[in-house]
Structure formats: C-alpha cells, structure tokens
Design a protein around this motif. Structure first.
Motif, PDB file in Angstrom:
ATOM      1  N   UNK A 403       2.920   2.510  -8.575  1.00 55.84           N
ATOM      2  CA  UNK A 403       2.434   3.060  -7.268  1.00 55.84           C
ATOM      3  C   UNK A 403       2.472   2.156  -6.315  1.00 55.84           C
ATOM      4  N   UNK A 404       2.784   2.465  -4.965  1.00 52.33           N
ATOM      5  CA  UNK A 404       2.749   1.621  -3.817  1.00 52.33           C
ATOM      6  C   UNK A 404       1.676   2.116  -3.050  1.00 52.33           C
ATOM      7  N   UNK A 405       1.130   1.009  -2.453  1.00 53.57           N
ATOM      8  CA  UNK A 405      -0.100   0.944  -1.951  1.00 53.57           C
ATOM      9  C   UNK A 405      -0.093   1.157  -0.469  1.00 53.57           C
ATOM     10  N   UNK A 406       0.353   2.430  -0.237  1.00 53.58           N
ATOM     11  CA  UNK A 406       0.724   2.481   1.465  1.00 53.58           C
ATOM     12  C   UNK A 406       0.456   3.893   1.767  1.00 53.58           C
ATOM     13  N   UNK A 407      -0.424   4.631   1.157  1.00 51.76           N
ATOM     14  CA  UNK A 407      -1.092   5.835   1.592  1.00 51.76           C
ATOM     15  C   UNK A 407      -1.975   5.950   2.616  1.00 51.76           C
TER      16      UNK A 407
END
Length: 587
Positions: A403-407
C-alpha cells in the motif's frame, strides 16, 4: 406572519362559533368528544396489543394480498387508518417491511376505514347511542388506573368507545336542534361545481380535525337530519377520503426517504380514487342506489347508502390501482434519493418510529450499523488502506505491504466533526425510545448503546495510533516498519472477518468465528513482552521505537476489541453484552 398565528386564528374562529349559536356549541362539543375518543382508542390499542399489532403487520405483508387483508383487518378493528399509516411508515423507515408490502397495507386500510361509516349509519343515528356510552366511560376510567398495561389498554379502548358514542350523540342532538332554526340543505350546490366545492370542504374539515372518522361521522349525522343533500354528502366523503392522507404526509416529513415514499404513495392512491369517484359520481350514485335495494337497504335510508358508496369507491380504487403496484414502487424508488450515505447524518432515527418499540429498536440498530460502516471507512483510511483492497482479499499482508502511504485522512477531524455528533444523536434518540418500552426492549436498546460506544472508542484508539503508523511506515528501519505493518494487518483482518461473518446465517458459526478472532488478537499482547524485548536486545530498534510500539500495540488491541464487541452485539441475534463479560468495563 399568518402561518405563525394560524392556530390562534383558529381558536378565535372556534370561540366565535361556540358563543354565536348554542346549537353550534353542541355540535362542536360532540366533534371534540369524538376526537378525544379516537385518541383514547389509539393509545388503548397500543397498550393492549403490547407490540402484537406491530408484529402482525410485520409478518403479514410479504405478499400483496396478505398486506391488503392485514391493512383491512387492522383498520376495521382499531377504527384508525391514521394509526395504521403511521405504524407502516415507521416500519418502512426502519426497513422492517418492503415498500410493496406497505402499499398493500394502505390499500387494505382504505377499505377498512369504511367500516366507520357503516357503524355510524347503522347504530349512531338510529338508536340512543349515549345510553351505551356511560357504562363504557365508567368501567374504562376504572380500568385505566390498573397496574396492568393490558387492563390499562382495555380501559382506554372502553373510554375511547364511550367518548366516541357520546360525541356522536351530541353531534346528532346538535343537528336535530339546528334543523328547527336553520336549513343548511338550502346551500346545496349541484353539478361538478358543487362536487369541487364540497370535496374541498371535506378535505379542509378532515385536515382541521385530523380525523376522517370524525368528518364522516359529522357528514352522516348531518345527512340523517336533512342538513345536507345526499349528493353533496357523497362529495364531502370523497374529500374526507383525500384529507386523511395529510396526517400521514405530515408524519412523514421528518421521516427518511422510505417513509416519505409510502406517504406519497398513500396520497397518490387517495387522489386517484377520488378522481375516479368524482368523474363517475352520478353513475356510482345510481349504482349505489341499485345495489342498496338488492342488499336490503331502504331507498330513503341515505345514511346507509352513503356508507355503501364510501365502500364501493374505495374498493374500486384498490381494484384499479393494485395491479400497478410494482410500477408504482419503481416510480417511488426514484424519489427522495439519499445523497451520500456516509454524510454521517442520521438516516433512520425518525420521530415517527420512536413510539413503536420494534421499529425503534431496528432503526437504532441500522443507525449504529451506519455509524460502524463510516467508522470502519475512517479507520481503514487512517491505516492508509481502502476497504475494497483488503476486504475478502486472499492475502491481506501483501495488500498492506504494497500500500502507498498517501491517503489524505485525518481521523481526529473525522471523530470531532462527524462521529461525535452522530453518536450523540443515537444516544439521545435511543434514550427517548426507551421511555415506552418494556424491560426486555429497554435492555436491548441498552446493549445497542454500548455497541455505539464501542465504535466511538475504536475511532478514538485509532486517532492515537494514526500518527505513528504514518511516521514509522516511512521509516528506514525495516524492523519497526514491519511491526507497524503487522498492526495494520491485525486491524484489517479483524474488519475483513467481521465483514465475512455478516453473511453467515448459522449463529453458532458466527459465535465461533468471533471467539477465534478474539484469541488470534491476543498475540498483540505478546508483542509487548517477548517480541519487543527480542528486537531491543538485538539492537534492531531503539528505545523510542520500542516505547511507541508498546503503546501503539495497546491502541491497536483496543481498536480490535472495540470492533469485535460492537460486531457481537450487532450481528449475533438476541445477544446481551452483559453475558459477554463486558459489563464490568463500563462500571
């Protein structure tokens, strides 16, 4: 400005009518007593049935014929289509019945409401009905003070019937006296102009009195004393038939989309029925006269003929509209669409529902599920995950790792601005709903309130955890990063498991799944002991990382336990939180 003082204007008009003519006073007093009687009847049936009426309506609406039959019987017995309509709006708002079933009950209720006209025309204007009123009022008043709710219900029903009979007697006496001084039949208006005038008059009278039964009683009594002509009486009845929908519409204003739909359906059905009755007024009048003779009603008994006409045009309306129920449902479903289900405004907490225990409990439960879904979305985003990515995924660990830590999600803002307000609404509504419930229902609502608190606590725990998830998930230290990913995995697996168990019908299977989930999350406690100790001894993490990880594993464990506890209450039937050992947590 006028709207603010309309009630005061109405009182002034009433005072003028009462003091202007003593005969008017008797008629108006009769109407008032009749309306009080109807109110006692409604309260009595609610107490006496003890929820049986609501349960019967709930289980008897799965097919259109059954729903029509149920609506007819319920209204014929209770003599209140308004009460039936309000209960149906309550159940539909809480999604306890289908829209099609609700419309079927409305069809039946329309026919059932015609029994009032038969009772009044058969007994009210032909015998001294006040004689029967006195014993009912005496025994009704005595039973009203009983400790038993069933006896109190019977007492209120008897009081209601007594006041209804007394009201009819007063109205009849008033018109008989008035007949000697004023001949109101001189104001008869013929043709379709008369139809329009008297239909509107019937609508207004019913809206003012909030009771079509009172209006119809007034019409029949006036007709029996020759104060109005027969054709105008028919037109007044048509108007009263439409006017009764106003109460349901007003009740639905504070309801959700489904409540508004059934109220609008009620209005459509009544308007179509009225349109047909006006269009074929003279043909229906002739048919009524013909049929009356065939079934033994005297040709000069206009009161009984009016009751027959009332039944005929309502039955015709049902016959013509019922075949199009499915199309009507499809049309209604395009109306009153909810915009954004996650707006965190109450979707099910209707004031209409609050006085019907079964519907109120179901509404509270659905609102808490709405709160749960919104909270889970916020929790997922605060872990920088989307629910659709990990729910029902075969490899949640990989989903978290990649997962990308960008939400962009601030769980603290979500909690402060949204969760707290909806939680407050739920608690306020639930507390008010308990006032008219028995002990068993009160306990069920208490458990649901605990479920809502568990959800709120889960969000609060996640609020404390989010900052470090963000910080350490970007750390160059792979060990601490893996540990925080593990916390994310545990929470994601919990949410996934709960979503899966919702689909299980086997309650034992659900309970065993819950227990397995509880056991699996206990390993989070071991992180605080052996696992973290090992990482420290091997110099894989520093003391600051260790302290954060110890605290955050506790927050993660709290999130998981909160969600499990809420799920247990919401999705295991007849569960009581006190049997799960959670009572001590809230003392």
């Amino acid at each position: 400005m006028l709207k603010r003082f309309y009630f005061q204007f109405f009182l002034l008009f009433l005072a003028f009518a009462v003091f202007y003519n003593n005969d008017y006073k008797i008629i108006i007093a009769g109407i008032a007593i009749f309306i009080v009687g109807m109110a006692f009847m409604e309260e009595g049936f609610k107490l006496f049935s003890g929820g049986v009426l609501e349960k019967a309506l709930q289980v008897s609406t799965d097919t259109l014929p059954k729903a029509i039959g149920t609506g007819f019987v319920a209204t014929a017995i209770m003599q209140s289509s308004t009460l039936v309509s309000i209960i149906i709006i309550s159940f539909l708002s809480a999604e306890l019945i289908t829209l099609s079933g609700a419309i079927g009950v409305i069809f039946g209720s329309n026919i059932g409401s015609t029994t009032t006209a038969w009772i009044v025309s058969s007994f009210g204007v032909k015998i001294d009905i006040a004689i029967y009123a006195m014993p009912m009022i005496i025994f009704g008043a005595a039973l009203k003070f009983s400790k038993s709710k069933s006896y109190q219900g019977i007492g209120k029903i008897m009081l209601g019937l007594g006041f209804i009979f007394l009201g009819i007697a007063y109205i009849k006496d008033g018109f008989e006296v008035l007949q000697k001084t004023i001949d109101m039949s001189k104001f008869a208006v013929e043709g379709y102009l008369g139809a329009l005038v008297y239909v509107l008059l019937g609508v207004v009278a019913t809206v003012v009195m909030q009771s079509s039964a009172a209006t119809i009683t007034l019409i029949i009594t006036a007709l029996a004393t020759n104060q109005i002509v027969y054709i105008n009486a028919l037109e007044l009845v048509i108007g009263a038939n439409v006017g009764t929908t106003i109460t349901a519409v007003l009740a639905a204003l504070s309801s959700n989309s489904n409540g508004k739909r059934v109220a609008f359906a009620h209005f459509i059905i009544k308007v179509i029925t009225a349109f047909i009755a006006i269009l074929f007024l003279y043909q229906l009048s002739d048919f009524t006269t013909y049929l009356a003779i065939k079934i033994g009603i005297d040709s000069d008994d206009y009161a009984m003929q009016l009751a027959l006409f009332h039944t005929i045009f309502n039955v015709i309306g049902v016959i013509l509209v019922a075949p199009f129920t499915s199309r009507l449902v499809k049309y209604l479903e395009t109306l009153f669409i909810e915009v954004n289900i996650y707006a965190l405004k109450p979707l099910y907490l209707d004031n209409v529902v609050i006085n019907v225990p079964d519907a109120a409990i179901e509404s509270i439960k659905k609102e808490i599920i709405h709160l749960y879904n919104s909270a889970v979305e916020a929790i997922s985003h605060s872990m920088f995950l989307h629910r659709h990515e990990f729910i029902k995924s075969a490899d949640i660990k990989s989903v978290v790792k990649n997962s990308k830590i960008n939400i962009n999600s601030d769980v603290n803002e979500f909690y402060t601005n949204k969760i707290k307000s909806l939680y407050g609404e739920i608690i306020h509504y639930a507390t008010l709903s308990q006032e008219k419930m028995n002990e068993e229902d009160q306990n069920r609502v208490y458990d649901l309130k605990l479920a809502s608190r568990e959800i709120v606590e889960a969000v609060k725990n996640m609020r404390d955890l989010q900052k470090n998830i963000y910080y350490y998930s970007k750390s160059r230290n792979s060990y601490v990063k893996d540990e925080y990913n593990n916390l994310r995995v545990y929470i994601a697996k919990t949410i996934d498991t709960i979503e899966r168990l919702k689909e299980h019908d086997d309650e034992l299977d659900v309970m065993s799944t819950i227990e397995l989930l509880r056991e699996s999350t206990k390993t989070l406690d071991s992180i605080k002991n052996s696992r973290i100790d090992t990482l420290i001894r091997e110099n894989k993490i520093d003391s600051k990382m260790a302290t954060s990880l110890i605290n955050d594993s506790s927050f993660a464990y709290g999130v998981i336990q909160n969600l499990i506890q809420a799920a247990t209450i919401l999705w295991i039937k007849d569960v009581n939180i006190r049997t799960l050992g959670a009572q001590d947590e809230y003392k």
